[in-house]
Design a protein around this motif. Structure first.
Motif, PDB file in Angstrom:
ATOM      1  N   VAL A 226       0.839  -1.202   0.000  1.00 18.41           N
ATOM      2  CA  VAL A 226       0.000   0.000   0.000  1.00 18.41           C
ATOM      3  C   VAL A 226       0.870   1.246   0.000  1.00 18.41           C
ATOM      4  O   VAL A 226       0.647   2.195  -0.767  1.00 18.41           O
ATOM      5  N   ASN A 227       1.905   1.240   0.849  1.00 17.06           N
ATOM      6  CA  ASN A 227       2.796   2.403   0.917  1.00 17.06           C
ATOM      7  C   ASN A 227       3.557   2.603  -0.386  1.00 17.06           C
ATOM      8  O   ASN A 227       3.741   3.737  -0.853  1.00 17.06           O
ATOM      9  N   GLU A 228       3.997   1.490  -1.006  1.00 17.73           N
ATOM     10  CA  GLU A 228       4.728   1.590  -2.269  1.00 17.73           C
ATOM     11  C   GLU A 228       3.820   2.148  -3.371  1.00 17.73           C
ATOM     12  O   GLU A 228       4.242   2.987  -4.179  1.00 17.73           O
ATOM     13  N   ILE A 229       2.573   1.654  -3.399  1.00 15.82           N
ATOM     14  CA  ILE A 229       1.631   2.166  -4.396  1.00 15.82           C
ATOM     15  C   ILE A 229       1.364   3.646  -4.171  1.00 15.82           C
ATOM     16  O   ILE A 229       1.323   4.447  -5.113  1.00 15.82           O
ATOM     17  N   ALA A 230       1.213   4.027  -2.902  1.00 16.98           N
ATOM     18  CA  ALA A 230       0.976   5.437  -2.576  1.00 16.98           C
ATOM     19  C   ALA A 230       2.142   6.300  -3.045  1.00 16.98           C
ATOM     20  O   ALA A 230       1.947   7.383  -3.628  1.00 16.98           O
ATOM     21  N   ASP A 231       3.367   5.816  -2.811  1.00 14.25           N
ATOM     22  CA  ASP A 231       4.547   6.579  -3.240  1.00 14.25           C
ATOM     23  C   ASP A 231       4.617   6.667  -4.764  1.00 14.25           C
ATOM     24  O   ASP A 231       4.945   7.729  -5.319  1.00 14.25           O
ATOM     25  N   TRP A 232       4.293   5.534  -5.436  1.00 15.62           N
ATOM     26  CA  TRP A 232       4.339   5.539  -6.905  1.00 15.62           C
ATOM     27  C   TRP A 232       3.325   6.520  -7.471  1.00 15.62           C
ATOM     28  O   TRP A 232       3.625   7.278  -8.406  1.00 15.62           O
ATOM     29  N   VAL A 233       2.114   6.510  -6.924  1.00 20.21           N
ATOM     30  CA  VAL A 233       1.069   7.415  -7.418  1.00 20.21           C
ATOM     31  C   VAL A 233       1.493   8.865  -7.216  1.00 20.21           C
ATOM     32  O   VAL A 233       1.336   9.710  -8.112  1.00 20.21           O
ATOM     33  N   ALA A 234       2.073   9.171  -6.043  1.00 20.20           N
ATOM     34  CA  ALA A 234       2.492  10.547  -5.764  1.00 20.20           C
ATOM     35  C   ALA A 234       3.598  10.976  -6.721  1.00 20.20           C
ATOM     36  O   ALA A 234       3.563  12.099  -7.275  1.00 20.20           O
ATOM     37  N   ARG A 235       4.584  10.098  -6.937  1.00 20.18           N
ATOM     38  CA  ARG A 235       5.696  10.449  -7.849  1.00 20.18           C
ATOM     39  C   ARG A 235       5.186  10.632  -9.271  1.00 20.18           C
ATOM     40  O   ARG A 235       5.582  11.582  -9.967  1.00 20.18           O
ATOM     41  N   THR A 236       4.325   9.724  -9.698  1.00 18.54           N
ATOM     42  CA  THR A 236       3.815   9.800 -11.068  1.00 18.54           C
ATOM     43  C   THR A 236       2.962  11.039 -11.267  1.00 18.54           C
ATOM     44  O   THR A 236       3.033  11.703 -12.310  1.00 18.54           O
TER      45      THR A 236
END
Length: 614
Positions: A262-272
Motif C-alpha cells: 500500500v505504501n509503495e503504491i501510494a509513493d508511486w502514485v504521488a511520484r507519477t
C-alpha cells in the motif's frame, strides 16, 4: 525495414537481386553489410549480394543446407522460404537463448551461494556457465517450447508441441495473462468459442503488448495448425518478454507485506502525479509514453483495489490520501489523452471528440426513480430516446475511423495509437449496449407493474355488491370497455412475453452480477404469480347482487355474464313494477264494484304474486 522504407510485394521476386535480403539482415543484426548498387545491375551483381548474405549467415554459425546464391537469384520458392525460416529461427528465437541463460544464472545465484562451501572439494562455487537452464539449451524449438511451458505452468496448460497444443487458444491466453494480467480476463475467455477466443487474444496481444498479429483464428483453429507459423508468432513474445512474469510482478528483492505494498503504491502514485504535472512537449506528445504510464497505473490500481478488500491494519488517512492521489492522477492522464487527441488529423480528431463525449455521457449514469408510476415511465422513455439519438451516430463514427485510418496522415501515427482509439470506440459500443438493455428493462418493468396495479384496483372495485340498476349498468360498461374491448388478457400476455425477453437480454448482455440476476428472476416470477391471481379474479369474479353474495364461480367472463343477467332482472322488475302499479290503481276503484265484477278482476292476484316473486 529501411529508410526510406523498402516495399515488398512478392517475397520470391523481390529477394532475387539480394539487396532487400541484405537490408533485412542489416536491420536484424545491426551490422553494416556491403551491397552492390547501381542503376543497371546484372545477374553477377545479384549473385554477389546473395553470396554476401549467405556468408554473413555462415559467420553467425547458422547452418545452411543446400542453399546457393543462384537458388535465391533464380527464385526457387522452397529454398527461399527455407532460408527465411532459418533467419526467423535465429533472430527471433536463438538470439534470445542468451537472455534466457542470463535469467537462469540470475535466478540460481542464491542457490549457488548457499552451496558454495560444499559444491566442490575446494569450496568454490560452480561456474555460471555450468548452471544454464535446460530451457536455454537444446536448440531453438526446444528453447521456445520450454519458455512457453514456463510461462503457462500455473494455468494448467499442457504444451507438447507447436501444433494442436495451441489450437484452442488457451495457451496464447495464458501467455498474455502471465505477461500482463490486466490485459485479458482468463475466466471470460473460457466461456468463449474457440474462434472468438483466438480473435480476442491476438487482438489484445497486438494492442496491449505490441505483438504483431501474424496469425488469424482461421490459421490456428484447424486440425493440423502450421507449426512454423505458430513458432514465428510465439517467438515475438520471447523476444519482447524473455522473463514474462517480471512484467506483471517486478522483482523487488525481499517479499513485501500487503501494508508495504500500500505504501509503495501510494509513493508511486504521488511520484507519477508530480511527474505528469510537470510534463511538457515533446514528452507530452509521445503516445507510447502515455500508454506505458496508463497500463502501469491500471495494473497498480487493480492491485490497490484488491488490497482495500483485505481488511489491512492501515490508518484511514492513508487510504484517503491514496484515493485523492488516484483521482488527481486519473485527471492528469485524462488531460494527457486529450492533448494527444487534439494533435490528431481529421477525421480522427472528430472521432475522438465524439468518443470523449460518449464516455462522459455513459459515466453520468442513470438515477431512475424506483416508483413504478407514470412519471417514472415518462423519464425512462425520454432517457431511451436520448440514448438512441446520441448513439445512433455510432455507425457513422465507426466508418469515419476506418476511413481516417486509411489516410496518409494516419501512417505517421504509432499503430498502437490507432488501436487505442479503436479500443475506446469498441468499449463505448459495449457500454452503450449495456445501458440500452438496462433502460429497456427498467421501462418494461415500470409499465408492467403499473398495469398490474391498475388491474388489481379494478378487481377490488368490481368485487362489491352490485346494487341498483344504474350501478349495474355502470359496472357493465366499465367491464365492456376495459376488459372486452381492449382484450386485456391478450394484451397482458403479449406484454409479459416481451417483459421476459427484455429481462433475458438484460441478464445476458447488461453486465448483470449474480445478485442482480436473482432479483430479476424473482421479479419475473412475482409478476407471473400476480397476473395469474388477477386473471382468475377477472374470469371468475365473486359477484354480489340484491344485497347478498352469489357463491358460485362460473367459467368464462362471469362478471360480464352475470351483470347482463342482473341488468335483465332489473329491467324485468322495472317493467313489472309499472304494470303492477297500474293494476293497483285500477284495483282501488274495483273495491266499490259489484261482487261479480270484483271476483272477475281479482282472480289475477296469484299471477301478479308469481311475477313479483320470480
Amino acid at each position: 525495414m529501411h529508410q526510406p522504407p523498402m516495399q515488398m510485394h512478392s517475397l520470391i521476386e523481390d529477394l532475387k537481386d539480394g539487396s532487400r535480403l541484405l537490408a533485412l539482415l542489416q536491420v536484424l543484426s545491426g551490422q553494416k553489410l556491403p551491397v552492390e548498387r547501381g542503376r543497371i545491375l546484372k545477374r553477377a551483381h545479384f549473385l554477389s549480394n546473395a553470396n554476401t548474405a549467405l556468408q554473413f549467415l555462415h559467420s553467425k554459425n547458422i547452418k545452411l543446407v543446400n542453399i546457393n546464391p543462384s537458388d535465391i537469384v533464380d527464385g526457387r520458392p522452397a529454398v527461399v522460404l527455407g532460408l527465411i525460416w532459418t533467419v526467423i529461427l535465429y533472430f527471433q528465437i536463438e538470439e534470445n537463448t542468451r537472455v534466457l541463460e542470463q535469467l537462469a544464472r540470475r535466478s540460481s545465484v542464491t542457490g549457488q551461494e548457499a552451496r558454495s562451501a560444499t559444491a566442490t572439494p575446494t569450496g568454490t562455487a560452480p561456474s555460471a556457465g555450468a548452471q544454464a537452464s535446460p530451457a536455454a539449451r537444446g536448440g531453438a524449438r526446444r528453447t521456445l517450447l520450454n519458455w512457453a511451458r514456463t510461462a503457462t505452468r500455473s494455468y494448467g496448460i499442457d504444451i507438447n508441441d507447436f501444433g494442436s497444443s495451441w489450437r484452442d487458444g488457451k495457451a496464447f491466453v495464458a501467455i498474455v495473462h502471465c505477461i500482463n494480467p490486466t490485459c485479458i480476463d482468463v475466466n471470460a475467455t473460457e466461456r468463449m468459442a474457440t474462434q472468438e477466443r483466438l480473435d480476442k487474444v491476438f487482438k489484445v496481444a497486438e494492442e496491449d503488448l505490441g505483438i504483431a498479429r501474424l496469425l488469424d483464428a482461421e490459421d490456428v483453429n484447424v486440425r493440423d495448425p502450421d507449426e512454423k507459423s505458430i513458432m514465428t508468432y510465439v517467438a515475438q513474445f520471447l523476444h519482447k518478454y524473455p522473463d514474462p512474469k517480471a512484467v506483471a510482478q517486478p522483482a523487488t528483492g525481499a517479499a513485501r507485506s500487503p501494508g508495504q505494498e500500500v505504501n509503495e503504491i501510494a509513493d508511486w502514485v504521488a511520484r507519477t502525479r508530480q511527474a505528469l504535472s510537470a510534463l511538457r512537449p515533446p514528452q507530452q506528445d509521445d503516445f507510447m509514453s502515455f500508454k506505458s504510464v496508463k497500463n502501469d497505473a491500471s495494473e497498480r490500481y487493480l492491485r490497490y483495489e484488491k488490497l482495500k478488500t483485505l481488511g489491512l491494519q492501515v490508518p484511514g488517512h492513508v487510504w484517503t490520501r491514496v484515493d485523492e492521489e488516484w483521482n488527481s492522477l486519473e485527471r492528469l492522464l485524462s488531460e494527457w489523452q486529450s492533448h494527444l487527441d487534439s494533435r490528431l488529423p481529421e477525421p480522427l480528431l472528430s472521432v475522438v471528440q465524439w468518443i470523449t463525449g460518449a464516455e462522459t455521457f455513459l459515466e453520468a449514469g442513470d438515477d431512475a426513480p424506483t416508483e413504478a408510476d407514470e412519471r417514472t415511465a415518462k423519464l425512462l422513455t425520454a432517457s431511451l430516446e436520448e440514448h438512441m439519438s446520441f448513439f445512433g451516430e455510432l455507425p457513422r463514427v465507426e466508418a469515419e475511423l476506418r476511413r481516417g485510418a486509411q489516410l496518409p496522415a494516419a501512417a505517421q501515427l504509432p499503430p498502437q495509437q490507432l488501436a487505442h482509439i479503436d479500443k475506446r470506440l469498441k468499449a463505448v459500443r459495449g457500454q452503450a449496449h449495456r445501458r440500452w438493455v438496462r433502460l429497456k428493462y427498467l421501462e418494461h418493468r415500470c409499465c408492467i407493474i403499473a398495469f398490474l396495479i391498475l388491474m388489481e384496483g379494478r378487481v377490488r372495485a368490481w368485487t362489491v355488491k352490485l346494487g341498483h340498476q344504474p350501478r349495474v349498468e355502470q359496472m357493465l360498461h366499465e367491464y365492456q370497455t376495459f376488459v372486452s374491448d381492449r382484450n386485456v388478457f391478450h394484451e397482458f400476455e403479449q406484454a409479459f412475453i416481451e417483459m421476459k425477453q427484455v429481462a433475458d437480454a438484460f441478464v445476458k448482455e447488461g453486465g448483470v452480477g449474480p445478485q442482480e440476476k436473482e432479483v430479476v428472476v424473482h421479479f419475473i416470477n412475482e409478476v407471473g404469480e400476480r397476473w395469474r391471481s388477477v386473471s382468475v379474479e377477472l374470469q371468475c369474479l365473486p359477484l354480489h347482487a340484491r344485497g347478498g353474495e352469489i357463491p358460485g364461480r362460473a367459467s368464462g367472463n362471469a362478471l360480464f355474464k352475470f351483470s347482463l343477467s342482473v341488468l335483465s332482472c332489473w329491467k324485468k322488475f322495472s317493467q313489472g313494477s309499472e304494470a303492477l302499479s297500474s293494476w293497483m290503481d285500477t284495483a282501488e276503484t274495483m273495491v266499490t264494484q259489484s261482487e261479480e265484477q270484483k271476483l272477475e278482476f281479482f282472480q289475477d292476484v296469484p299471477s301478479w304474486l308469481a311475477i313479483m316473486c320470480d
